[in-house]
Every structure is written in C-alpha cells, then in structure tokens.
Scaffold this motif. Structure first.
Motif, PDB file in Angstrom:
ATOM      1  N   ARG A  97     -78.017  12.803 -30.820  1.00  0.00           N
ATOM      2  CA  ARG A  97     -77.408  11.218 -31.750  1.00  0.00           C
ATOM      3  C   ARG A  97     -78.703  10.549 -32.126  1.00  0.00           C
ATOM      4  O   ARG A  97     -79.343  10.491 -33.613  1.00  0.00           O
TER       5      ARG A  97
ATOM      6  N   LYS B 236     -74.107  14.255 -34.935  1.00  0.00           N
ATOM      7  CA  LYS B 236     -73.461  13.198 -35.399  1.00  0.00           C
ATOM      8  C   LYS B 236     -72.159  14.060 -33.795  1.00  0.00           C
ATOM      9  O   LYS B 236     -71.457  14.374 -34.140  1.00  0.00           O
ATOM     10  N   VAL B 237     -72.045  13.283 -32.575  1.00  0.00           N
ATOM     11  CA  VAL B 237     -71.733  13.343 -30.975  1.00  0.00           C
ATOM     12  C   VAL B 237     -70.716  12.728 -30.708  1.00  0.00           C
ATOM     13  O   VAL B 237     -70.601  12.329 -30.605  1.00  0.00           O
ATOM     14  N   VAL B 238     -69.295  12.946 -29.799  1.00  0.00           N
ATOM     15  CA  VAL B 238     -67.825  12.527 -30.116  1.00  0.00           C
ATOM     16  C   VAL B 238     -68.288  12.746 -28.363  1.00  0.00           C
ATOM     17  O   VAL B 238     -68.468  13.831 -28.328  1.00  0.00           O
TER      18      VAL B 238
ATOM     19  N   THR C  44     -67.117  17.697 -30.744  1.00  0.00           N
ATOM     20  CA  THR C  44     -67.055  16.984 -29.643  1.00  0.00           C
ATOM     21  C   THR C  44     -67.327  17.560 -28.671  1.00  0.00           C
ATOM     22  O   THR C  44     -66.704  18.873 -28.274  1.00  0.00           O
TER      23      THR C  44
ATOM     24  N   ASN D 113     -66.970  22.423 -32.752  1.00  0.00           N
ATOM     25  CA  ASN D 113     -67.777  21.863 -33.814  1.00  0.00           C
ATOM     26  C   ASN D 113     -66.785  22.334 -34.942  1.00  0.00           C
ATOM     27  O   ASN D 113     -66.947  23.428 -35.279  1.00  0.00           O
TER      28      ASN D 113
ATOM     29  N   GLU E 116     -69.707  17.421 -37.379  1.00  0.00           N
ATOM     30  CA  GLU E 116     -69.789  16.293 -35.736  1.00  0.00           C
ATOM     31  C   GLU E 116     -69.249  17.548 -35.097  1.00  0.00           C
ATOM     32  O   GLU E 116     -68.717  18.306 -34.606  1.00  0.00           O
TER      33      GLU E 116
END
Length: 403
Positions: A288, A293-295, A335, A352, A333
């Motif tokens: 990050r 953008k990492v979830v 995930t 992604n 992003e």
C-alpha cells in the motif's frame, strides 16, 4: 582407515589371482611370500618324515628316486598359484610311486580348493583319492595295514580339501562385504550430492521469491520516474524513498540467503526471521505504501494454530500474487482472501481485475508461479492460476492444515 580399507586388508591376495587369471601372473606381495614359504617348509617337513620312513625299508636307487621326486614335488609348490589344477593332478600321480611327495600333494590340493569352484575341486580330489588307494598297493607301509592306510589317505584328502573350500568361502564373503561397503559409500556420496543439489534448488527458488518482490518495486517506480519527469516533487521523493527502501530490503534478503549458504543452520542476532502468516499484514502495508490498492480479507479460525511452514507458503503465494499484479495490472485493486480452519485446510486467493490503462513492460523470469506451484505441491497442497473471466488474473491455492 575406512571400512573399505580394512576389508581390503583382510581380503587375501589369492582373490587377486582369480581376478587376474588369464591376464598374466600378478606380482607376489609380502603376504604371498610368507604363505608360500610356510607351505613349502611344511611340505618339506612332511617329505623328510616320509623319507626317513622310506629309508628303513628301501635303499639304493629306490631311496634316491624317492628323495629326488620328493624334492622336485616340494619345489613345484612355487608354481601352485599359476597352475593349481595341473600341479594338483601331477603331484597326485607322482605320489603313487613316491610317498615322499605326499605332503606337497596335500598342499597343492589345499591351494586348488582355495582358488577353484567345487565342481573342479571334486573331480581332482577324486583323482587324488584314487591315487592314494593305488599308492597303498604300489608302495605299501609294512607297519600299517592297507585298510588303515587307505582310510588315513581319504581323511587327509578330505580335511585339506574342506579346509581350502572353507577358506575360499570366507574370502568370497569378505570380497562381497568389501564390494557392499564400496557400493554403500558410493551411494552415500550420491545421496549427499543429490541433497546438496536439492538444497541449492530450494535456495534458488527462495531467492527468486524474495528478490522478485523487491526488484519489481524498483522497476515500477524507476519506470514511473522515467515516464513522468515532470511529476510533483512530493511524488518524486515518494518514489525515490520506495526505491531506496526496496533496494535496502533486497540487500538484506540477499545477505540473509548468503548467510544461510555460508553457515547453514546457524543464525546471528542480525538475521531476520523467515516470513510467516503473522508478517502477511506487513507485506500488505508495504504494498500500500508503494501505491497499490490492496484488500486483505482474512477469516481464519484460530490463525495462531497455522503451522509455520504453511504460513510461510501463504506469505510467498501472496507476495508473488502482489508482485505479478504490480507488474501487469498497475493501479488495479488486488484482493487477498484467506479462508480455512484446522482439519479442512487453508485456502489463499489473490485476484485483480483487468488494468484500466496501458501496462508498462516489466521484464520477468516467468518462474515465480512455477516455483510456487512446486512449493505448494511439496507442502501437500495444490495451486492453480490463470486469467479470470473479467479479464483480470486469479491465483488460488489450498494447503493442508492438520486438526
């Protein structure tokens, strides 16, 4: 002295004679000279005793012939290593008319039994027994009955033949043990070489997994600085900081791996621990900070109970997924999903979507996913990867989690 060397010392030199048969006479060793001299003296001693007995009942030409034939028979024992079969047959025939040659005949039978297989020894021993029977009638002993003389001859022939065959069996056993020890040492060396090769391959895969993440950050941010020279100063400073930190981390990782190569199994206070499931959050935070953008969606039942090796594999899978997303889908992003519980296993998903704009070309080795698949398989799990239906990329892995 190794076990092979000790067995080689125990192995009698007669086995070398067998191996060299037909290829020329091998040179006698010190042990050969000792054995040959001992047998010569024993045969001569028996011959002298027989000559004294013969002198009581014979004289003149018969006594002289006995002594000459006995001396020739004893001297012929020096040829027993080269012609054991012919010498045994010849001395058996000579012993019919010259009892003085009996000791040399027994010595030749012993040597024959040591060097030849049972079938050949059996028929030559039968010839020697027949000659001993004939000798009782040709040159009888006045002080002993013929039946007793025949019995003694049979017993002596059987004793020396059995003794020689026993020595031969022992030597064959020692030779087999020597070969087995040599083979075991060769196999041990081969296993050690294979273990070293596997260790080097594992270290190479570990080095790729560790450094690929760091070097990708360097490449991406250096490329951003190259394509956007007019970026605001704060963005340039941020990219330069990421490049500096990534280079520092890469050097630290490389130093750690080289330290393992130099002193395997040892670690100093400056060496960092191997990544585990607990350090996955730090990896996400680092990504990050680099602009991704990492979830992180983790719903593990009792995460502290995840085995260390499994946690390390999860970390490497997530690291490779983030690295590939940063290369091929910048700005998208990512995930990272973790699910599982003890007994059911642990699943890792890194997905992604397709990138919005053009993707800068970042070179890669293409071996990261292959190495991770092998790592998951060695851990008892499995891993799949490939394009997603929405144009993105998905990585799925399942790892065992014992109850």
């Amino acid at each position: 002295m190794t076990r092979t060397d000790r067995l080689a010392w125990l192995l009698p030199s007669a086995m070398a004679d067998d191996a060299a048969e037909g290829a020329g006479r091998p040179r006698r060793t010190v042990r050969d000279w000792v054995v040959d001299t001992t047998m010569f003296l024993l045969a001569a001693f028996v011959g002298v005793l027989a000559a004294e007995t013969s002198a009581q009942y014979n004289s003149g030409a018969v006594l002289l012939a006995d002594q000459l034939l006995g001396a020739a028979a004893v001297c012929a024992l020096w040829l027993r290593r080269r012609w054991p079969t012919g010498l045994a047959v010849a001395l058996s025939l000579v012993s019919i008319v010259a009892p003085v040659a009996g000791g040399a005949m027994l010595a030749s039978l012993f040597s024959l039994a040591v060097r030849k297989p049972f079938r050949e020894v059996a028929w030559i021993g039968a010839i020697a027994a027949a000659c001993s029977v004939v000798q009782v009638f040709v040159r009888p002993d006045p002080d002993m009955s013929r039946l007793l003389s025949i019995g003694i001859g049979f017993v002596l022939i059987l004793l020396v033949t059995a003794w020689g065959m026993l020595v031969r069996s022992r030597r064959r056993l020692v030779e087999a043990l020597r070969e087995r020890a040599r083979r075991a040492e060769a196999e041990a060396e081969l296993r050690a070489e294979q273990a070293q090769r596997l260790a080097r391959e594992a270290i190479a895969r570990e080095m790729h997994d560790v450094l690929a993440h760091r070097l990708t950050l360097l490449s991406v941010h250096a490329g951003a600085l190259e394509f956007r020279p007019d970026a605001p100063p704060e963005q340039v400073a941020r990219a330069a900081g990421v490049i500096r930190d990534s280079a520092h981390e890469a050097l630290q990782d490389l130093r750690e791996i080289i330290g393992v190569l130099r002193t395997p199994g040892e670690g100093g206070e400056e060496n960092r621990p191997q990544p585990t499931l607990d350090t996955l959050g730090a990896l996400v935070d680092e990504s990050r900070q680099a602009g991704m953008k990492v979830v992180l969606d983790s719903a593990l039942d009792h995460p502290a109970g995840v085995p260390v090796a499994t946690g390390r594999t999860v970390y490497r899978i997530a690291q490779e997924g983030l690295t590939n997303a940063r290369k091929h889908a910048p700005g998208a992003e990512v995930t990272v999903t973790l699910r599982g519980r003890p007994g059911d296993g642990l699943t890792v998903d890194v997905a992604n979507p397709a990138p919005d704009g053009p993707v800068p070309h970042v070179p890669g080795s293409g071996q990261g996913l292959i190495g991770l698949t092998e790592r998951a398989t060695l851990a008892g799990g499995r891993m799949t990867h490939g394009p997603a239906p929405d144009g993105g990329f998905a990585l799925h892995a399942w790892l065992p989690w014992p109850a």
